[in-house]
Design a protein around this motif. Structure first.
Motif, PDB file in Angstrom:
ATOM      1  N   THR A 192      35.419  44.998  41.962  1.00 15.36           N
ATOM      2  CA  THR A 192      35.863  44.494  40.667  1.00 15.36           C
ATOM      3  C   THR A 192      36.622  45.624  39.977  1.00 15.36           C
ATOM      4  O   THR A 192      36.335  46.803  40.172  1.00 15.36           O
ATOM      5  CB  THR A 192      34.684  44.057  39.783  1.00 15.36           C
ATOM      6  OG1 THR A 192      33.796  45.158  39.599  1.00 15.36           O
ATOM      7  CG2 THR A 192      33.943  42.894  40.402  1.00 15.36           C
ATOM      8  N   GLY A 226      37.626  40.983  41.977  1.00 10.58           N
ATOM      9  CA  GLY A 226      37.340  40.204  40.787  1.00 10.58           C
ATOM     10  C   GLY A 226      37.660  40.914  39.487  1.00 10.58           C
ATOM     11  O   GLY A 226      37.608  42.137  39.390  1.00 10.58           O
ATOM     12  N   SER A 228      38.178  39.715  34.890  1.00 11.62           N
ATOM     13  CA  SER A 228      38.202  38.626  33.919  1.00 11.62           C
ATOM     14  C   SER A 228      39.578  37.973  33.872  1.00 11.62           C
ATOM     15  O   SER A 228      39.700  36.752  33.843  1.00 11.62           O
ATOM     16  CB  SER A 228      37.830  39.150  32.530  1.00 11.62           C
ATOM     17  OG  SER A 228      36.508  39.638  32.503  1.00 11.62           O
ATOM     18  N   THR A 254      39.698  36.742  42.266  1.00 12.64           N
ATOM     19  CA  THR A 254      38.936  35.794  41.472  1.00 12.64           C
ATOM     20  C   THR A 254      38.914  36.259  40.017  1.00 12.64           C
ATOM     21  O   THR A 254      38.641  37.435  39.739  1.00 12.64           O
ATOM     22  CB  THR A 254      37.505  35.618  42.026  1.00 12.64           C
ATOM     23  OG1 THR A 254      36.775  34.729  41.183  1.00 12.64           O
ATOM     24  CG2 THR A 254      36.762  36.934  42.161  1.00 12.64           C
ATOM     25  N   SER A 256      37.538  35.258  36.189  1.00 14.77           N
ATOM     26  CA  SER A 256      36.575  34.407  35.511  1.00 14.77           C
ATOM     27  C   SER A 256      37.093  33.787  34.219  1.00 14.77           C
ATOM     28  O   SER A 256      36.594  32.745  33.778  1.00 14.77           O
ATOM     29  CB  SER A 256      35.301  35.203  35.224  1.00 14.77           C
ATOM     30  OG  SER A 256      35.583  36.337  34.413  1.00 14.77           O
ATOM     31  N   TYR A 270      32.087  34.787  40.429  1.00 13.68           N
ATOM     32  CA  TYR A 270      31.855  36.191  40.718  1.00 13.68           C
ATOM     33  C   TYR A 270      32.212  36.478  42.179  1.00 13.68           C
ATOM     34  O   TYR A 270      32.209  35.583  43.030  1.00 13.68           O
ATOM     35  CB  TYR A 270      30.396  36.562  40.463  1.00 13.68           C
ATOM     36  CG  TYR A 270      29.995  36.559  39.012  1.00 13.68           C
ATOM     37  CD1 TYR A 270      30.739  37.243  38.058  1.00 13.68           C
ATOM     38  CD2 TYR A 270      28.852  35.875  38.593  1.00 13.68           C
ATOM     39  CE1 TYR A 270      30.359  37.243  36.727  1.00 13.68           C
ATOM     40  CE2 TYR A 270      28.472  35.865  37.257  1.00 13.68           C
ATOM     41  CZ  TYR A 270      29.233  36.554  36.325  1.00 13.68           C
ATOM     42  OH  TYR A 270      28.882  36.553  35.008  1.00 13.68           O
ATOM     43  N   GLN A 272      30.620  37.919  44.623  1.00 11.78           N
ATOM     44  CA  GLN A 272      29.632  37.584  45.649  1.00 11.78           C
ATOM     45  C   GLN A 272      29.562  36.080  45.913  1.00 11.78           C
ATOM     46  O   GLN A 272      29.368  35.651  47.060  1.00 11.78           O
ATOM     47  CB  GLN A 272      28.250  38.132  45.283  1.00 11.78           C
ATOM     48  CG  GLN A 272      27.667  37.622  43.982  1.00 11.78           C
ATOM     49  CD  GLN A 272      28.014  38.513  42.811  1.00 11.78           C
ATOM     50  OE1 GLN A 272      29.105  39.078  42.750  1.00 11.78           O
ATOM     51  NE2 GLN A 272      27.084  38.646  41.868  1.00 11.78           N
ATOM     52  N   HIS A 273      29.756  35.284  44.862  1.00 12.53           N
ATOM     53  CA  HIS A 273      29.743  33.831  45.050  1.00 12.53           C
ATOM     54  C   HIS A 273      31.028  33.363  45.731  1.00 12.53           C
ATOM     55  O   HIS A 273      30.997  32.412  46.527  1.00 12.53           O
ATOM     56  CB  HIS A 273      29.556  33.135  43.708  1.00 12.53           C
ATOM     57  CG  HIS A 273      28.191  33.317  43.128  1.00 12.53           C
ATOM     58  ND1 HIS A 273      27.130  32.497  43.441  1.00 12.53           N
ATOM     59  CD2 HIS A 273      27.691  34.250  42.281  1.00 12.53           C
ATOM     60  CE1 HIS A 273      26.044  32.898  42.809  1.00 12.53           C
ATOM     61  NE2 HIS A 273      26.362  33.961  42.090  1.00 12.53           N
ATOM     62  N   THR A 274      32.130  34.009  45.418  1.00 20.90           N
ATOM     63  CA  THR A 274      33.386  33.674  46.087  1.00 20.90           C
ATOM     64  C   THR A 274      33.303  33.994  47.570  1.00 20.90           C
ATOM     65  O   THR A 274      33.760  33.213  48.423  1.00 20.90           O
ATOM     66  CB  THR A 274      34.545  34.447  45.436  1.00 20.90           C
ATOM     67  OG1 THR A 274      34.611  34.108  44.050  1.00 20.90           O
ATOM     68  CG2 THR A 274      35.868  34.118  46.099  1.00 20.90           C
ATOM     69  N   MET A 323      27.209  46.527  39.752  1.00 13.98           N
ATOM     70  CA  MET A 323      27.901  45.551  40.581  1.00 13.98           C
ATOM     71  C   MET A 323      27.855  45.961  42.042  1.00 13.98           C
ATOM     72  O   MET A 323      27.603  45.142  42.935  1.00 13.98           O
ATOM     73  CB  MET A 323      29.350  45.420  40.111  1.00 13.98           C
ATOM     74  CG  MET A 323      30.179  44.359  40.854  1.00 13.98           C
ATOM     75  SD  MET A 323      30.816  44.844  42.491  1.00 13.98           S
ATOM     76  CE  MET A 323      31.803  46.274  42.070  1.00 13.98           C
TER      77      MET A 323
END
Length: 347
Positions: A192, A226, A228, A254, A256, A270, A272-274, A323
């Motif tokens: 990130t 990632g 924002s 990604t 948010s 986030y 990790q979810h992506t 993170m």
């Protein structure tokens, strides 16, 4: 697992000798944008959607500047609601200093060799801090990617006051957050914000040197990055160009909050979810936590003709320590061998 941190390095940096190798700044590039007009348009859309015609016509809400208290009074969002979070994000974006993200390039007076992933310590105006090297070894000058910390001792000066042709002092390179020797394993980079800086160096070097091909077979190289906002992703365009040039490099940004200001149709979860969305079918362990497992069932936003086998990758994570450690936990949870997880945290 290898975990590297910059936490202790800041204190050590202050103990450096005042005489270090001189460097001349060649370029300071703003990487983010001033987006007040886009924020104002978003606020106007919200007021219109909530039938605040009188306020819109009166102009008492803004837009130059936006009267955030008047806007909040008019919209009256419930605490913790989506609308409240949206307004918080828009106000934060509108009021933050500019620029918030810069690339600093400089030439050194003497020879400077480094391994992708290493860092150097920069001293300017009596303050020293470590920064990951963002440029590839093939480049003529050296680049750092710096995020403005408003109450920081050094970053406000670097982002707002540093000019071309100024001299700074540099010491390094240091650090052993570096690439494994080329193998048949695919590579997955997770970051990130300015955690992308060493990966810009590592990925460019991997592709330029041909280390993405081993035994005549292409290795898939993934970057999950990632932030924002889209313009807060360092080297967004550069990574996109590499994605276009190399079939086996897959850039997965990604963002948010970007949908608040643009027609962004990429990933928004986030990192990790992506990541979960791009795993090979059947790669999800039965005991994976419900949130991550649910993400693995969602359709990916990008059309990538490849998938990730966690047991056959080397993973690199970089960013703020909380993170970074979180990504370590995820990598281990999905079955990445501990020997092939490399992490660097800072802050």
């Amino acid at each position: 697992m290898e975990v590297k941190q910059h936490d202790a390095l800041e204190a050590a940096a202050e103990q450096l000798p005042l005489v270090a190798e001189d460097a001349v700044v060649t370029n300071v590039t703003e990487m983010d944008r001033e987006r007040h007009e886009e924020v104002a348009d978003a606020v106007e859309t919200l007021l219109d959607a909530h039938d605040e015609d009188d306020l819109l016509e009166s102009g008492r809400w803004g837009p130059d500047p936006i009267d955030w208290q008047r806007v909040r009074d008019a919209l009256a969002p419930d605490e913790g609601s989506r609308l409240a979070k949206r307004l918080d994000s828009l106000q934060e974006r509108d009021e933050r200093p500019y620029p918030m993200l810069v690339e600093i390039r400089f030439d050194l007076d003497g020879p400077f060799e480094f391994v992708p992933g290493q860092y150097l310590t920069l001293r300017y105006d009596g303050v020293a801090r470590p920064y990951s090297i963002a440029s590839a070894p093939s480049e003529e000058d050296v680049a750092l990617c710096v995020r403005h910390v408003p109450d920081g001792h050094l970053t406000p000066k670097l982002c707002e006051a540093l000019d071309e042709d100024e001299r700074v002092e540099v010491r390094g390179p240091n650090g052993d957050f570096v690439l494994d020797d080329p193998s048949g394993r695919d590579m997955v980079f997770l970051a990130t914000g300015t955690g992308a800086a060493p990966f810009h160096s590592m990925i460019r070097h991997t592709l330029e040197s041909g280390h993405d091909v081993v035994g005549g077979e292409n290795r898939d190289v993934w970057l999950f990055l990632g932030s924002s906002w889209k313009d807060d992703i360092p080297y967004f365009d550069a990574f996109g160009e590499l994605d276009d040039e190399y079939d086996n490099f897959h850039f997965v940004p990604t963002c948010s909050r970007e949908t608040y200001l643009s027609d962004w149709d990429g990933e928004t979860a986030y990192v990790q979810h992506t990541l979960m969305k791009y795993l090979e079918a059947g790669a999800i362990p039965d005991d994976l936590n419900e949130s991550l497992a649910a993400s693995s069932e969602e359709d990916p936003a990008y059309d990538v003709d490849a998938r990730i086998d966690p047991s056959d990758i080397e993973a690199y994570a970089c960013g703020v320590s909380a993170m970074a450690y979180g990504l370590v936990d995820v990598a281990e949870a999905i079955g990445v061998p501990e020997l092939h997880v490399h992490v660097e945290g800072f802050g």
